[in-house]
Scaffold this motif. Structure first.
Motif, PDB file in Angstrom:
ATOM      1  N   VAL A 196       0.757  -0.835  -0.329  1.00 28.43           N
ATOM      2  CA  VAL A 196       0.194   0.073  -0.261  1.00 28.43           C
ATOM      3  C   VAL A 196       1.199   1.219   0.416  1.00 28.43           C
ATOM      4  N   SER A 197       2.135   1.646   0.767  1.00 28.15           N
ATOM      5  CA  SER A 197       2.800   2.256   1.008  1.00 28.15           C
ATOM      6  C   SER A 197       3.551   2.552  -0.718  1.00 28.15           C
ATOM      7  N   VAL A 198       3.993   1.460  -1.404  1.00 27.51           N
ATOM      8  CA  VAL A 198       4.414   1.820  -2.221  1.00 27.51           C
ATOM      9  C   VAL A 198       3.247   1.616  -3.317  1.00 27.51           C
ATOM     10  N   GLN A 199       2.426   1.571  -3.378  1.00 21.97           N
ATOM     11  CA  GLN A 199       1.329   1.923  -4.077  1.00 21.97           C
ATOM     12  C   GLN A 199       0.682   3.257  -4.338  1.00 21.97           C
ATOM     13  N   ALA A 200       0.971   4.096  -3.444  1.00 23.63           N
ATOM     14  CA  ALA A 200       0.971   5.479  -2.903  1.00 23.63           C
ATOM     15  C   ALA A 200       1.595   6.746  -3.462  1.00 23.63           C
ATOM     16  N   GLN A 201       3.580   5.502  -3.693  1.00 27.95           N
ATOM     17  CA  GLN A 201       4.893   6.352  -4.183  1.00 27.95           C
ATOM     18  C   GLN A 201       4.577   6.578  -5.705  1.00 27.95           C
ATOM     19  N   VAL A 202       4.184   5.071  -6.422  1.00 27.45           N
ATOM     20  CA  VAL A 202       4.087   5.027  -7.184  1.00 27.45           C
ATOM     21  C   VAL A 202       2.328   5.933  -8.116  1.00 27.45           C
ATOM     22  N   VAL A 203       1.171   5.701  -7.552  1.00 30.48           N
ATOM     23  CA  VAL A 203       0.463   6.876  -8.236  1.00 30.48           C
ATOM     24  C   VAL A 203       1.264   8.449  -8.259  1.00 30.48           C
ATOM     25  N   ASN A 204       1.545   8.778  -7.241  1.00 27.67           N
ATOM     26  CA  ASN A 204       2.301  10.223  -6.607  1.00 27.67           C
ATOM     27  C   ASN A 204       3.475  10.425  -8.043  1.00 27.67           C
ATOM     28  N   LEU A 205       3.862   9.771  -8.569  1.00 29.28           N
ATOM     29  CA  LEU A 205       4.654   9.633  -9.779  1.00 29.28           C
ATOM     30  C   LEU A 205       4.531   9.615 -10.836  1.00 29.28           C
ATOM     31  N   LEU A 206       3.489   8.764 -10.935  1.00 29.37           N
ATOM     32  CA  LEU A 206       2.359   9.216 -12.143  1.00 29.37           C
ATOM     33  C   LEU A 206       1.710   9.987 -12.375  1.00 29.37           C
ATOM     34  N   ARG A 207       1.371  11.401 -11.074  1.00 30.34           N
ATOM     35  CA  ARG A 207       0.474  12.293 -10.627  1.00 30.34           C
ATOM     36  C   ARG A 207       1.475  13.760 -11.827  1.00 30.34           C
ATOM     37  N   GLY A 208       2.430  13.386 -10.961  1.00 35.88           N
ATOM     38  CA  GLY A 208       3.814  13.934 -11.220  1.00 35.88           C
ATOM     39  C   GLY A 208       3.983  14.310 -12.510  1.00 35.88           C
ATOM     40  N   MET A 209       4.602  13.181 -13.313  1.00 32.98           N
ATOM     41  CA  MET A 209       4.356  13.225 -14.906  1.00 32.98           C
ATOM     42  C   MET A 209       3.600  13.641 -15.536  1.00 32.98           C
ATOM     43  N   ARG A 210       2.498  13.337 -14.990  1.00 32.40           N
ATOM     44  CA  ARG A 210       1.332  13.685 -15.820  1.00 32.40           C
ATOM     45  C   ARG A 210       0.875  15.613 -16.441  1.00 32.40           C
ATOM     46  N   ARG A 211       1.873  16.019 -15.143  1.00 37.84           N
ATOM     47  CA  ARG A 211       1.430  17.381 -14.888  1.00 37.84           C
ATOM     48  C   ARG A 211       2.765  18.205 -15.225  1.00 37.84           C
ATOM     49  N   ASP A 212       4.129  17.616 -15.269  1.00 35.05           N
ATOM     50  CA  ASP A 212       5.264  18.439 -15.608  1.00 35.05           C
ATOM     51  C   ASP A 212       5.292  17.784 -17.452  1.00 35.05           C
ATOM     52  N   LEU A 213       5.204  16.175 -17.791  1.00 32.49           N
ATOM     53  CA  LEU A 213       5.645  15.916 -18.627  1.00 32.49           C
ATOM     54  C   LEU A 213       4.013  16.456 -20.028  1.00 32.49           C
ATOM     55  N   GLY A 214       2.715  16.208 -19.454  1.00 31.61           N
ATOM     56  CA  GLY A 214       1.763  16.371 -20.254  1.00 31.61           C
ATOM     57  C   GLY A 214       1.610  14.914 -20.312  1.00 31.61           C
ATOM     58  N   LEU A 215       1.561  14.450 -20.155  1.00 32.18           N
ATOM     59  CA  LEU A 215       1.211  13.136 -20.652  1.00 32.18           C
ATOM     60  C   LEU A 215      -0.358  12.645 -20.621  1.00 32.18           C
ATOM     61  N   THR A 216      -1.102  11.417 -21.514  1.00 32.59           N
ATOM     62  CA  THR A 216      -2.238  11.438 -21.882  1.00 32.59           C
ATOM     63  C   THR A 216      -1.928   9.881 -21.287  1.00 32.59           C
ATOM     64  N   ILE A 217      -3.141   9.969 -20.470  1.00 36.18           N
ATOM     65  CA  ILE A 217      -3.421   8.099 -18.995  1.00 36.18           C
ATOM     66  C   ILE A 217      -4.232   7.594 -19.252  1.00 36.18           C
ATOM     67  N   LEU A 218      -3.844   6.502 -19.381  1.00 33.31           N
ATOM     68  CA  LEU A 218      -5.693   5.320 -18.913  1.00 33.31           C
ATOM     69  C   LEU A 218      -5.003   4.592 -17.895  1.00 33.31           C
ATOM     70  N   PHE A 219      -5.505   4.798 -17.757  1.00 34.19           N
ATOM     71  CA  PHE A 219      -5.630   3.636 -16.011  1.00 34.19           C
ATOM     72  C   PHE A 219      -6.358   2.890 -15.737  1.00 34.19           C
ATOM     73  N   VAL A 220      -5.901   1.595 -15.335  1.00 31.01           N
ATOM     74  CA  VAL A 220      -6.817   0.681 -15.358  1.00 31.01           C
ATOM     75  C   VAL A 220      -6.310   0.466 -14.183  1.00 31.01           C
ATOM     76  N   ALA A 221      -7.996  -0.048 -13.245  1.00 27.68           N
ATOM     77  CA  ALA A 221      -7.399  -0.558 -12.503  1.00 27.68           C
ATOM     78  C   ALA A 221      -9.186  -1.059 -11.665  1.00 27.68           C
ATOM     79  N   HIS A 222      -8.566  -1.698 -10.091  1.00 31.07           N
ATOM     80  CA  HIS A 222      -9.830  -2.316  -9.756  1.00 31.07           C
ATOM     81  C   HIS A 222     -10.245  -2.074  -8.025  1.00 31.07           C
TER      82      HIS A 222
END
Length: 267
Positions: A177-203
């Protein structure tokens, strides 16, 4: 915003089972779309059809205005370079015999074969630093890293070709769970900084809520509800969406029971 990726009336069956049934989705440039649903709802099949690992039985996938399923060679090469995928299991998606440098550089060798070796290494280091790793990882193999670090390496591999779209197939479900938060925050930052478009699948709707501004809920291969984050979490319309939300626990047992009751009653 312009629609960068469009899935229209997509269907895919395996034998008599319809894994995906007439699904239509639009992903504007710079947006983040979450696909949620329980196992078997069709999420991963949609992604596999999108990136060409499966051929849909019907429907179209359009990227930047062209049909990605029936694209010519030039369009297909562009699509494969600009739409990169991060897989669910970081232990299975990285070749254990390759070094980190070889793994992350692989998209460059495929899509930019004329890149000089020194420039390629610089691009690999840049991608690793973007995900919180350093050049010291280059000569090491995946077995030397934790699950969270391996997923960062997989994300770096997806980033190194400087894509427009990142397709994530439950990229945090195999992590603590703690690592999940780190990876999600990483993706949020990359979307903001790089202008990425993200399609994210999860349950896990709690994870999707942190990253995605638009959400589609899948059940038995069909979209049963779609809306922005505030509507889906604040005023879910479909009973299945309410059940998914009610399944997300909170630490206080009494408050959790009351919350689940209210969600299921649609209040």
């Amino acid at each position: 915003m312009n629609a960068l990726l469009e899935i229209d009336a997509l269907s895919k069956a395996f034998g008599t089972v319809k894994a995906v049934d007439d699904v239509t989705l639009t992903l504007p440039r710079g947006a983040s779309l979450g696909l949620v649903g329980e196992s078997g709802s069709g999420k991963s099949t949609i992604l596999r059809c999108l990136v060409g690992l499966e051929t849909p039985d019907a429907g179209t996938v359009r990227y930047a205005g062209f049909d990605a399923v029936r694209a010519d060679r030039t369009e297909r090469r562009r699509f494969r370079r600009e739409v990169q995928m991060v897989f669910q299991n970081p232990y299975a998606s990285l070749n254990p015999r390759m070094t980190v440098e070889e793994i992350v550089a692989e998209p460059l060798r495929v899509h930019e074969p004329k890149t000089a070796r020194a420039e390629r290494r610089d691009r690999v280091v840049e991608a690793l630093e973007r995900v919180g790793l350093t050049g010291s990882a280059l000569p090491r193999r995946p077995a030397r890293f934790s699950g969270g670090q391996r997923q960062r390496i997989a994300i770096a591999r997806a980033l190194v070709s400087r894509p427009e779209v990142l397709v994530c197939d439950e990229p945090v479900s195999a992590l603590d769970v703690s690592v999940q938060a780190q990876v999600v925050n990483l993706l949020r930052g990359m979307r903001r900084d790089l202008g990425l478009t993200i399609l994210f699948v999860a349950h896990d709707l709690a994870v999707v809520r942190q990253l995605c501004d638009h959400i589609a809920v899948l059940k038995d291969g069909r979209v049963v509800e779609e809306g922005d984050r505030e509507q889906i979490y604040g005023d879910p319309r479909h009973p299945y969406t309410r059940e998914l939300l009610a399944a997300v626990p909170i630490p206080d047992p009494a408050a959790d029971r009351e919350r689940r009751r209210r969600i299921r009653e649609g209040r």
